[in-house]
Motif scaffolding. Structure first.
Motif, PDB file in Angstrom:
ATOM      1  N   THR A 172       0.801  -1.113   0.081  1.00 19.90           N
ATOM      2  CA  THR A 172      -0.127   0.200   0.182  1.00 19.90           C
ATOM      3  C   THR A 172       0.806   1.345  -0.067  1.00 19.90           C
ATOM      4  N   GLU A 284     -11.653  -1.250  -1.679  1.00 20.77           N
ATOM      5  CA  GLU A 284     -10.935  -2.555  -1.672  1.00 20.77           C
ATOM      6  C   GLU A 284     -11.180  -3.135  -0.329  1.00 20.77           C
ATOM      7  N   GLN A 302      -4.660  -0.341  -3.445  1.00 19.42           N
ATOM      8  CA  GLN A 302      -4.564   1.196  -3.206  1.00 19.42           C
ATOM      9  C   GLN A 302      -3.226   1.509  -3.368  1.00 19.42           C
ATOM     10  N   PRO A 306      -3.679   5.857  -4.307  1.00 24.85           N
ATOM     11  CA  PRO A 306      -4.311   5.948  -3.177  1.00 24.85           C
ATOM     12  C   PRO A 306      -5.382   7.210  -3.117  1.00 24.85           C
ATOM     13  N   VAL A 309      -8.716   4.932  -4.022  1.00 25.90           N
ATOM     14  CA  VAL A 309      -8.925   3.660  -3.739  1.00 25.90           C
ATOM     15  C   VAL A 309      -9.210   3.705  -1.895  1.00 25.90           C
ATOM     16  N   TYR A 311      -8.752   1.322   1.222  1.00 21.67           N
ATOM     17  CA  TYR A 311      -8.141  -0.012   1.535  1.00 21.67           C
ATOM     18  C   TYR A 311      -8.913  -0.355   2.765  1.00 21.67           C
TER      19      TYR A 311
END
Length: 475
Positions: A172, A284, A302, A306, A309, A311
């Motif tokens: 991530t 996600e 992600q 970022p 998305v 997470y």
């Protein structure tokens, strides 16, 4: 025969016999003897085993041989290590005659001999000693002000620990200031749907099939229109997503629930392009990413975008759902709104639990727990696949490379609902895929949750299912 037996009485009580001429490593023979004793019920749950040094002396082997055997059985879930060096039979290992593993009434239904209910993790393997060390460290060293009201995002220590872990293990691009701690995935998706509605969203896309007890119910209750996007062997069909005209999509890209497909790199890139073009949000759900067996790790989406998305992670499938610990990594523009929704919901998650998990992560205990549990779940998965291959070869297992469940597709002409009903009459609990389809269309399949079942119970369950299939075919 070169057989060695103990003179201390302890090894004899375990019925361990070693044949040095058998060509089988001694530690494997010890494993086999202890494992057989547990399965047969001679060694009850919670029974203490001799210290490794004592047993080694009685058997006339090095201590390392016994330690290796004990460690393997701990990894398989047959034994549990306790503080002070004691080794005991794990509470989760019933005799073969007991059939299913530990009961979880809420997961499916009472009265089943074997229950393949999905979405369960083996809570008997919860690392109590390591967790207790973190609790003690937190209560000893935490400043007083941490126990006062905090903002809705949670404690900073957990934000930092989660980002360190997620960036290292899941790829991530998480910053501590973008993390919101929540009460599991259920609350996390509820907060996100609430914020989406506040921002004017009117339609949300869900994978079809997908879990219908969280996002689907919550989205409809919030007034959002729900559209299903078909799932193929490799995850969601991106072309259908383009036609969905949605403001957000909920995905399980690393191990699609329930089919087990992994969204390909080109498809992930196309989903991101879709989100950027529409100004949409990708949610996600990374629920099963830590447990993989036959494939390389797949990074989180992600990390690719970022700003587009969210997470979603949880401790429910890795540690225990009763912890009610989850986390969201949210785009900067939404952090304040999601945190405000969290405050409105419950004034924030329990501080001691958050700090304990932060310490648990920072000490590396979470990594150690996952390394210990992967081979346990892999063996249970292998037992399921072996049984299906032997007794029901016409079923086509899918999504087997990761997670805690397997989907097996039924051949044409075999009705899913009839098989589920016939299985229930034999004391077997199992879910079909059909109830989790948004459109109701698609091939028949069965969902096998194996995480809390012993290998013997898995074999018994597949035998019951084979009998049910024969009944349905004979009509």
């Amino acid at each position: 025969m070169g057989r060695s037996r103990t003179g201390s009485g302890l090894a004899e009580d375990l019925l361990i016999e070693l044949d040095r001429d058998a060509g089988v490593p001694l530690h494997r023979q010890i494993e086999t003897s202890i494992r057989a004793g547990i399965r047969a019920g001679r060694l009850r749950a919670g029974a203490s085993l001799p210290p490794s040094r004592t047993l080694a002396a009685g058997l006339g082997v090095s201590r390392g041989v016994v330690v290796e055997a004990y460690q393997q059985l701990v990894a398989e879930g047959y034994l549990a290590s306790r503080s002070g060096g004691y080794t005991q039979v794990a509470a989760s290992m019933p005799p073969v005659a007991a059939g299913a593993g530990p009961a979880t009434p809420a997961a499916h239904g009472p009265g089943f001999r074997v229950d393949f209910g999905y979405g369960r993790t083996d809570v008997s393997q919860f690392p109590r000693a390591a967790w207790l060390r973190s609790v003690r460290a937190v209560l000893t060293a935490t400043p007083n002000d941490r126990f006062a009201y905090l903002d809705g995002r949670g404690v900073p220590e957990l934000h930092t620990a989660l980002c360190d872990y997620l960036n290292r293990v899941r790829g991530t691009s998480a910053a501590p200031g973008h993390v919101v701690v929540c009460g599991g995935y259920g609350q996390g998706i509820a907060l996100l749907i609430q914020v989406l509605v506040q921002h004017g969203a009117r339609r949300i896309a869900l994978e079809d099939p997908s879990s219908n007890d969280d996002a689907l119910v919550l989205a409809r209750a919030a007034g959002l229109e729900v559209v299903g996007v078909p799932v193929g062997p490799d995850g969601v069909e991106v072309g259908a997503l383009h036609r969905a005209d949605a403001d957000a999509v909920v995905l399980t890209p690393s191990h699609q629930w329930p089919t087990g497909g992994v969204l390909s790199a080109p498809a992930r890139a196309e989903v991101i392009r879709w989100a950027k073009r529409r100004g949409a949000l990708v949610i996600e759900d990374d629920y099963d990413a830590e447990y993989r067996y036959d494939r390389s790790p797949v990074g989180a989406m992600q990390g690719l975008a970022p700003d587009h998305v969210v997470y979603c992670g949880t401790a429910s499938k890795t540690l225990a759902p009763g912890l009610r610990l989850g986390w969201l990594v949210v785009p900067a523009r939404l952090v304040g709104d999601v945190a405000a929704a969290k405050v409105l919901a419950d004034r924030g998650s329990p501080v001691i639990d958050q700090l304990t998990f932060a310490d648990f992560l920072a000490r590396g205990e979470f990594d150690r727990h996952l390394r210990r549990m992967r081979p346990v779940y892999r063996r249970r998965r292998d037992a399921l696949l072996d049984a299906l291959r032997t007794q029901l070869p016409e079923l086509r297992p899918a999504g087997i490379a990761a997670g805690q469940h397997v989907v097996a597709w039924l051949p044409p002409g075999l009705d899913e609902a009839e098989v589920v009903a016939a299985a229930a009459r034999r004391g077997l609990g199992i879910h079909g895929v059909g109830p989790y389809r948004i459109t109701g269309a698609g091939p028949g399949g069965l969902i096998f949750g194996y995480a809390i079942l012993s290998e013997a119970a898995i074999a018994e369950g597949v035998a019951l299912l084979a009998s049910a299939v024969r009944e349905v075919r004979g009509r």
